[in-house]
Design a protein around this motif. Structure first.
Motif, PDB file in Angstrom:
ATOM      1  N   SER A   1       7.806   9.444  -9.240  1.00 40.44           N
ATOM      2  CA  SER A   1       8.392   7.806  -9.657  1.00 40.44           C
ATOM      3  C   SER A   1       7.075   7.043  -9.563  1.00 40.44           C
ATOM      4  CB  SER A   1       9.428   7.653  -8.870  1.00 40.44           C
ATOM      5  OG  SER A   1       9.034   7.162  -7.576  1.00 40.44           O
ATOM      6  N   LYS A   2       7.123   5.938 -10.561  1.00 46.01           N
ATOM      7  CA  LYS A   2       6.192   4.930 -10.251  1.00 46.01           C
ATOM      8  C   LYS A   2       6.054   4.278  -8.804  1.00 46.01           C
ATOM      9  CE  LYS A   2       4.705   0.953 -13.206  1.00 46.01           C
ATOM     10  NZ  LYS A   2       5.086  -0.041 -14.223  1.00 46.01           N
ATOM     11  N   THR A   3       6.991   4.098  -8.256  1.00 41.60           N
ATOM     12  CA  THR A   3       7.015   3.704  -6.728  1.00 41.60           C
ATOM     13  C   THR A   3       6.291   4.663  -5.911  1.00 41.60           C
ATOM     14  OG1 THR A   3       9.093   2.556  -7.255  1.00 41.60           O
ATOM     15  CG2 THR A   3       8.329   2.717  -4.898  1.00 41.60           C
ATOM     16  N   GLU A   4       6.656   5.835  -5.978  1.00 41.53           N
ATOM     17  CA  GLU A   4       5.921   6.899  -5.303  1.00 41.53           C
ATOM     18  C   GLU A   4       4.316   6.830  -5.680  1.00 41.53           C
ATOM     19  OE1 GLU A   4       5.390  10.176  -2.538  1.00 41.53           O
ATOM     20  OE2 GLU A   4       7.207   8.844  -2.668  1.00 41.53           O
ATOM     21  N   ASN A   5       3.940   6.903  -6.890  1.00 44.62           N
ATOM     22  CA  ASN A   5       2.513   6.822  -7.313  1.00 44.62           C
ATOM     23  C   ASN A   5       1.783   5.608  -6.742  1.00 44.62           C
ATOM     24  OD1 ASN A   5       2.542   8.974  -8.766  1.00 44.62           O
ATOM     25  ND2 ASN A   5       3.087   7.929 -10.600  1.00 44.62           N
ATOM     26  N   LYS A   6       2.537   4.246  -6.717  1.00 47.58           N
ATOM     27  CA  LYS A   6       1.984   3.096  -6.044  1.00 47.58           C
ATOM     28  C   LYS A   6       1.720   3.285  -4.557  1.00 47.58           C
ATOM     29  CE  LYS A   6       3.275  -0.344  -9.220  1.00 47.58           C
ATOM     30  NZ  LYS A   6       3.944  -1.760  -9.142  1.00 47.58           N
ATOM     31  N   ARG A   7       2.815   3.941  -4.021  1.00 43.82           N
ATOM     32  CA  ARG A   7       2.474   4.275  -2.470  1.00 43.82           C
ATOM     33  C   ARG A   7       1.338   5.092  -2.343  1.00 43.82           C
ATOM     34  NH1 ARG A   7       6.034   7.947  -0.228  1.00 43.82           N
ATOM     35  NH2 ARG A   7       4.810   8.728   1.401  1.00 43.82           N
ATOM     36  N   LYS A   8       1.395   6.323  -3.010  1.00 44.91           N
ATOM     37  CA  LYS A   8       0.018   7.220  -2.844  1.00 44.91           C
ATOM     38  C   LYS A   8      -1.152   6.484  -3.055  1.00 44.91           C
ATOM     39  CE  LYS A   8       2.545  11.661  -3.992  1.00 44.91           C
ATOM     40  NZ  LYS A   8       2.820  12.640  -4.771  1.00 44.91           N
ATOM     41  N   SER A   9      -1.153   5.749  -3.912  1.00 44.65           N
ATOM     42  CA  SER A   9      -2.543   5.079  -4.418  1.00 44.65           C
ATOM     43  C   SER A   9      -2.774   3.898  -3.200  1.00 44.65           C
ATOM     44  CB  SER A   9      -2.371   4.137  -5.740  1.00 44.65           C
ATOM     45  OG  SER A   9      -3.558   3.716  -6.115  1.00 44.65           O
ATOM     46  N   PHE A  10      -1.794   3.339  -2.535  1.00 43.32           N
ATOM     47  CA  PHE A  10      -2.189   2.494  -1.570  1.00 43.32           C
ATOM     48  C   PHE A  10      -2.566   3.208  -0.220  1.00 43.32           C
ATOM     49  CE2 PHE A  10      -0.710   0.500   2.322  1.00 43.32           C
ATOM     50  CZ  PHE A  10      -1.495  -0.625   2.505  1.00 43.32           C
ATOM     51  N   VAL A  11      -1.952   4.289   0.054  1.00 41.08           N
ATOM     52  CA  VAL A  11      -2.371   5.104   1.123  1.00 41.08           C
ATOM     53  C   VAL A  11      -3.820   5.572   1.048  1.00 41.08           C
ATOM     54  CG1 VAL A  11      -1.761   7.127   2.544  1.00 41.08           C
ATOM     55  CG2 VAL A  11      -0.101   5.806   1.688  1.00 41.08           C
ATOM     56  N   SER A  12      -4.033   6.260  -0.365  1.00 40.14           N
ATOM     57  CA  SER A  12      -5.459   6.901  -0.444  1.00 40.14           C
ATOM     58  C   SER A  12      -6.441   5.511  -0.351  1.00 40.14           C
ATOM     59  CB  SER A  12      -5.601   7.389  -1.834  1.00 40.14           C
ATOM     60  OG  SER A  12      -5.497   6.667  -2.961  1.00 40.14           O
ATOM     61  N   LEU A  13      -6.233   4.420  -0.847  1.00 40.21           N
ATOM     62  CA  LEU A  13      -7.289   3.324  -0.693  1.00 40.21           C
ATOM     63  C   LEU A  13      -7.144   2.837   0.493  1.00 40.21           C
ATOM     64  CD1 LEU A  13      -6.372   1.600  -4.083  1.00 40.21           C
ATOM     65  CD2 LEU A  13      -8.256   2.641  -3.415  1.00 40.21           C
ATOM     66  N   TRP A  14      -6.309   2.824   1.371  1.00 42.52           N
ATOM     67  CA  TRP A  14      -6.326   2.501   2.905  1.00 42.52           C
ATOM     68  C   TRP A  14      -7.054   3.325   3.560  1.00 42.52           C
ATOM     69  CZ3 TRP A  14      -4.629   4.576   7.456  1.00 42.52           C
ATOM     70  CH2 TRP A  14      -4.673   3.621   8.649  1.00 42.52           C
ATOM     71  N   ILE A  15      -6.855   4.668   3.417  1.00 42.83           N
ATOM     72  CA  ILE A  15      -7.768   5.635   4.152  1.00 42.83           C
ATOM     73  C   ILE A  15      -9.157   5.573   3.770  1.00 42.83           C
ATOM     74  CG2 ILE A  15      -8.293   8.172   4.312  1.00 42.83           C
ATOM     75  CD1 ILE A  15      -5.134   8.709   3.933  1.00 42.83           C
ATOM     76  N   GLN A  16      -9.531   5.477   2.488  1.00 43.05           N
ATOM     77  CA  GLN A  16     -11.002   5.035   1.974  1.00 43.05           C
ATOM     78  C   GLN A  16     -11.640   3.843   2.917  1.00 43.05           C
ATOM     79  OE1 GLN A  16     -12.106   2.445  -0.087  1.00 43.05           O
ATOM     80  NE2 GLN A  16     -14.159   3.049   0.110  1.00 43.05           N
TER      81      GLN A  16
END
Length: 125
Positions: A1-16
Motif C-alpha cells: 500500500s502507499k502508506t506502507e511504502n512511505k513508512r518503509k522509505s522513512f525508515v530507510s532514510l532514518w537509518i541512513q
C-alpha cells in the motif's frame, strides 16, 4: 500500500541518516551495491541515489560517487563495475561507467568513462 511504502522509505532514510551521523558515511538507501564491497577507513564516503557498485569493489576514505549538478534526469550517478579499486579522496561524478577491474588513483576527479581493466589518475582523470 502507499502508506506502507512511505513508512518503509522513512525508515530507510532514518537509518541512513543515523549511519551518516555515526560513521561519517553517506550511502543513499536506493544505491545498488553488490556483494563484497570494502569501505577501507570509510570516513567521508558518499554514494548517490542512482549510483551502482559491482561485486568485490574497494572504496577508500573520502570517495564520492556523485552527480555533477547539471543532470536533471533520474539517472545521474556513476555505475562502477566489478572488482574496481577507487583511491582515497577520489571524486567520480556524473552518469558515467567505470569498467570491471579498473583502478582509479587517489585524489583523482573522474568525469569521463573509465574502460575495463585500465588505470585512471589525475584531475581530470
Amino acid at each position: 500500500s502507499k502508506t506502507e511504502n512511505k513508512r518503509k522509505s522513512f525508515v530507510s532514510l532514518w537509518i541512513q541518516s543515523q549511519a551518516s551521523s555515526a560513521f561519517g558515511v553517506d550511502i543513499h538507501p536506493a544505491a545498488a551495491i553488490g556483494c563484497g564491497l570494502m569501505l577501507d577507513h570509510a570516513t567521508g564516503i558518499v554514494v548517490g541515489e542512482t549510483a551502482s557498485i559491482g561485486d568485490g569493489c574497494t572504496l577508500l576514505h573520502g570517495v564520492t560517487l556523485g552527480g555533477t549538478g547539471k543532470d536533471k534526469g533520474r539517472d545521474r550517478h556513476p555505475k562502477v563495475g566489478h572488482h574496481v579499486l577507487i583511491g582515497a579522496g577520489t571524486q567520480v561524478l556524473g552518469n558515467i561507467s567505470v569498467g570491471d577491474g579498473a583502478k582509479i588513483g587517489a585524489g583523482s576527479v573522474v568525469l569521463r568513462p573509465v574502460p575495463h581493466g585500465t588505470t585512471a589518475v589525475g584531475v581530470p582523470a
